[in-house]
Write an enzyme that holds these catalytic residues in place. Structure first.
Site, PDB file in Angstrom:
ATOM      1  N   HIS A  63       0.815  -1.241   0.058  1.00 18.72           N
ATOM      2  CA  HIS A  63      -0.054   0.075   0.142  1.00 18.72           C
ATOM      3  C   HIS A  63       1.034   1.248  -0.058  1.00 18.72           C
ATOM      4  O   HIS A  63       0.427   2.155  -0.427  1.00 18.72           O
ATOM      5  CB  HIS A  63      -1.010  -0.103   1.110  1.00 18.72           C
ATOM      6  CG  HIS A  63      -1.727  -1.113   1.456  1.00 18.72           C
ATOM      7  ND1 HIS A  63      -2.668  -1.663   0.691  1.00 18.72           N
ATOM      8  CD2 HIS A  63      -1.607  -2.133   2.521  1.00 18.72           C
ATOM      9  CE1 HIS A  63      -3.103  -2.862   1.293  1.00 18.72           C
ATOM     10  NE2 HIS A  63      -2.326  -3.262   2.044  1.00 18.72           N
ATOM     11  N   HIS A  93       5.458   6.684   6.510  1.00 17.24           N
ATOM     12  CA  HIS A  93       5.159   6.197   5.242  1.00 17.24           C
ATOM     13  C   HIS A  93       4.669   7.310   4.541  1.00 17.24           C
ATOM     14  O   HIS A  93       4.335   8.330   5.060  1.00 17.24           O
ATOM     15  CB  HIS A  93       4.188   5.181   5.251  1.00 17.24           C
ATOM     16  CG  HIS A  93       2.796   5.324   5.841  1.00 17.24           C
ATOM     17  ND1 HIS A  93       2.540   5.488   7.210  1.00 17.24           N
ATOM     18  CD2 HIS A  93       1.777   6.083   5.146  1.00 17.24           C
ATOM     19  CE1 HIS A  93       1.504   6.013   7.490  1.00 17.24           C
ATOM     20  NE2 HIS A  93       0.888   6.346   6.353  1.00 17.24           N
ATOM     21  N   HIS A  95       1.943   8.961   0.951  1.00 15.83           N
ATOM     22  CA  HIS A  95       0.882   8.831  -0.011  1.00 15.83           C
ATOM     23  C   HIS A  95       1.167   9.920  -1.045  1.00 15.83           C
ATOM     24  O   HIS A  95       1.723  10.745  -0.671  1.00 15.83           O
ATOM     25  CB  HIS A  95      -0.387   9.024   0.809  1.00 15.83           C
ATOM     26  CG  HIS A  95      -0.818   8.408   1.992  1.00 15.83           C
ATOM     27  ND1 HIS A  95      -1.576   7.042   2.106  1.00 15.83           N
ATOM     28  CD2 HIS A  95      -0.520   8.480   3.167  1.00 15.83           C
ATOM     29  CE1 HIS A  95      -1.731   6.869   3.110  1.00 15.83           C
ATOM     30  NE2 HIS A  95      -1.058   7.520   4.239  1.00 15.83           N
ATOM     31  N   GLU A 105      -3.564  13.285   1.121  1.00 10.81           N
ATOM     32  CA  GLU A 105      -4.837  12.965   1.508  1.00 10.81           C
ATOM     33  C   GLU A 105      -5.561  13.881   2.398  1.00 10.81           C
ATOM     34  O   GLU A 105      -6.687  14.255   1.909  1.00 10.81           O
ATOM     35  CB  GLU A 105      -4.417  11.965   2.910  1.00 10.81           C
ATOM     36  CG  GLU A 105      -3.613  10.648   2.259  1.00 10.81           C
ATOM     37  CD  GLU A 105      -3.982   9.294   3.000  1.00 10.81           C
ATOM     38  OE1 GLU A 105      -3.783   9.245   4.373  1.00 10.81           O
ATOM     39  OE2 GLU A 105      -4.682   8.506   2.496  1.00 10.81           O
ATOM     40  N   HIS A 118       3.529  10.653   6.616  1.00 14.84           N
ATOM     41  CA  HIS A 118       2.615  10.349   7.835  1.00 14.84           C
ATOM     42  C   HIS A 118       3.655   9.639   8.867  1.00 14.84           C
ATOM     43  O   HIS A 118       4.246   8.719   8.594  1.00 14.84           O
ATOM     44  CB  HIS A 118       1.613   9.579   7.854  1.00 14.84           C
ATOM     45  CG  HIS A 118       0.244  10.306   7.193  1.00 14.84           C
ATOM     46  ND1 HIS A 118      -0.618   9.574   6.535  1.00 14.84           N
ATOM     47  CD2 HIS A 118       0.082  11.365   6.974  1.00 14.84           C
ATOM     48  CE1 HIS A 118      -1.305  10.331   5.711  1.00 14.84           C
ATOM     49  NE2 HIS A 118      -1.085  11.455   6.041  1.00 14.84           N
ATOM     50  N   THR A 198      -6.247   6.340   8.002  1.00 21.04           N
ATOM     51  CA  THR A 198      -6.907   6.603   6.761  1.00 21.04           C
ATOM     52  C   THR A 198      -6.551   5.379   5.582  1.00 21.04           C
ATOM     53  O   THR A 198      -7.288   5.446   4.415  1.00 21.04           O
ATOM     54  CB  THR A 198      -6.000   7.679   5.918  1.00 21.04           C
ATOM     55  OG1 THR A 198      -4.628   7.340   5.630  1.00 21.04           O
ATOM     56  CG2 THR A 198      -5.731   9.149   6.681  1.00 21.04           C
ATOM     57  N   THR A 199      -6.232   4.215   6.273  1.00 22.17           N
ATOM     58  CA  THR A 199      -6.519   2.724   5.471  1.00 22.17           C
ATOM     59  C   THR A 199      -7.298   2.163   6.481  1.00 22.17           C
ATOM     60  O   THR A 199      -7.116   2.120   7.604  1.00 22.17           O
ATOM     61  CB  THR A 199      -5.015   2.305   5.116  1.00 22.17           C
ATOM     62  OG1 THR A 199      -4.637   1.748   6.305  1.00 22.17           O
ATOM     63  CG2 THR A 199      -4.082   3.337   4.328  1.00 22.17           C
TER      64      THR A 199
HETATM   65  N1  LIG Z   1      -3.356   3.820   8.087  1.00 22.48           N
HETATM   66  C1  LIG Z   1      -2.373   4.056   8.712  1.00 22.48           C
HETATM   67  N2  LIG Z   1      -1.740   5.139   9.023  1.00 22.48           N
HETATM   68  S1  LIG Z   1      -2.259   6.665   8.414  1.00 22.48           S
HETATM   69  N3  LIG Z   1      -2.340   6.476   6.907  1.00 22.48           N
HETATM   70  O1  LIG Z   1      -3.564   6.802   8.987  1.00 22.48           O
HETATM   71  O2  LIG Z   1      -1.257   7.501   8.760  1.00 22.48           O
HETATM   72  N4  LIG Z   1      -1.761   2.949   9.478  1.00 22.48           N
HETATM   73  C2  LIG Z   1      -2.304   1.513   9.247  1.00 22.48           C
HETATM   74  C3  LIG Z   1      -1.513   0.836  10.230  1.00 22.48           C
HETATM   75  C4  LIG Z   1      -0.289   1.509  10.846  1.00 22.48           C
HETATM   76  C5  LIG Z   1      -0.532   2.637  10.405  1.00 22.48           C
HETATM   77 ZN   LIG Z   2      -0.648   7.290   6.070  1.00 24.48          ZN
END
Ligand SMILES: N/C(=N\S(N)(=O)=O)N1CCCC1
Ligand SMILES: [Zn+2]
Length: 260
Positions: A63, A93, A95, A105, A118, A198-199
């Protein structure tokens, strides 16, 4: 293998609610940050104590590209701002969009940025593991940093150079001694609100801290993100990793506060 979530037509953000009903919840992320946000003078500065931070590795989870940190003690934490406890750095990570398209995002007054970084932290004072914290309303704190295209970023190349080693889903390689402090913009002024991952699993456990100032990265550096693949080396259909962002979600009455 079930229909795993992703960013495609069949498994993208619009259908995540089928397997993750919280996607339709009351504190989902990302959101659009309106032009006028209430200024809260009681909001102190956010402090990132990353001086002894220890990155471990860099990986492609199908992802995004993720850099993990040793979070077995409080050596890299954020505190202050809206936070009542220190939160430990777990990973960061990104996006991003497609060639010439934006991929952040969060949006600001309806405008997207090229990419969004993020930095994911968890409340190790109150919870015994990241997974426990990720399921708690005050369990996570994510610092979001916007990336806009401009000059080459002096330190981002250490990450983009490692990307050829993690081209395919499931790949991981050593990545030690990287301090994400070098990715911060000059000002730590921020917006903050209560939201979610956000995932999937989209847990409503995130205190968001979005830095107002973007950092500049070159189109060439962003292009290296797009050499990554969503799919594994063994899979026949190749799919370039891009547009891995969820669009803004309904605010549903939430308050967004601005630091000075
Ligand atoms: N969606 C996520 N981070 S985020 N995009 O909301 O910052 N994560 C999923 C598992 C660990 C972090
Ligand atoms: Zn993220």
């Amino acid at each position: 293998k079930g229909n795993h979530w992703g960013y495609g037509q069949e498994n993208g953000p619009d259908v995540w609610h089928k397997n993750y009903p919280v996607a339709l919840g009351s504190r989902q992320s990302p959101i659009d940050i309106p032009r006028q946000v209430s200024h809260d003078p009681s909001l102190g500065p956010i402090v990132l104590d990353y001086d002894h931070c220890t990155s471990i590795n860099i990986s492609n989870n199908g992802h995004s590209v993720v850099v993990y940190f040793d979070d077995t003690d409080d050596r890299s934490v954020i505190h202050g701002g809206p936070l009542e406890n220190p939160y430990r750095l777990k990973q960061f990570h990104f996006h991003w969009g497609g060639k010439g398209c934006d991929g952040s995002e969060h949006t600001v007054a309806g405008n997207s940025y090229a990419s969004e970084l993020h930095l994911v932290h968890w409340n190790a004072v109150k919870y015994k593991s990241f997974d426990h914290a990720a399921a708690a309303p005050d369990g996570l704190a994510v610092v979001g940093i916007f990336l806009e295209t401009g000059d080459d970023h002096r330190w981002l190349h250490t990450i983009t150079d490692a990307m050829y080693m993690v081209k395919y889903k499931g790949s991981v390689t050593d990545f030690k001694g990287f301090n994400p402090k070098c990715l911060l913009p000059s000002s730590l002024h921020y917006w903050t609100y209560l939201g979610s991952l956000t995932t999937p699993p989209l847990h409503e456990s995130v205190t968001w801290i979005l830095l107002k100032d973007p950092i500049a990265v070159s189109e060439k550096q962003l292009g290296k993100f797009r050499l990554l693949q969503f799919t594994g080396e063994e899979e026949d259909q190749r799919s370039r990793m891009e547009n891995n962002f969820r669009p803004p979600q309904p605010l549903k009455g939430r308050r967004i506060r601005s630091s000075n």
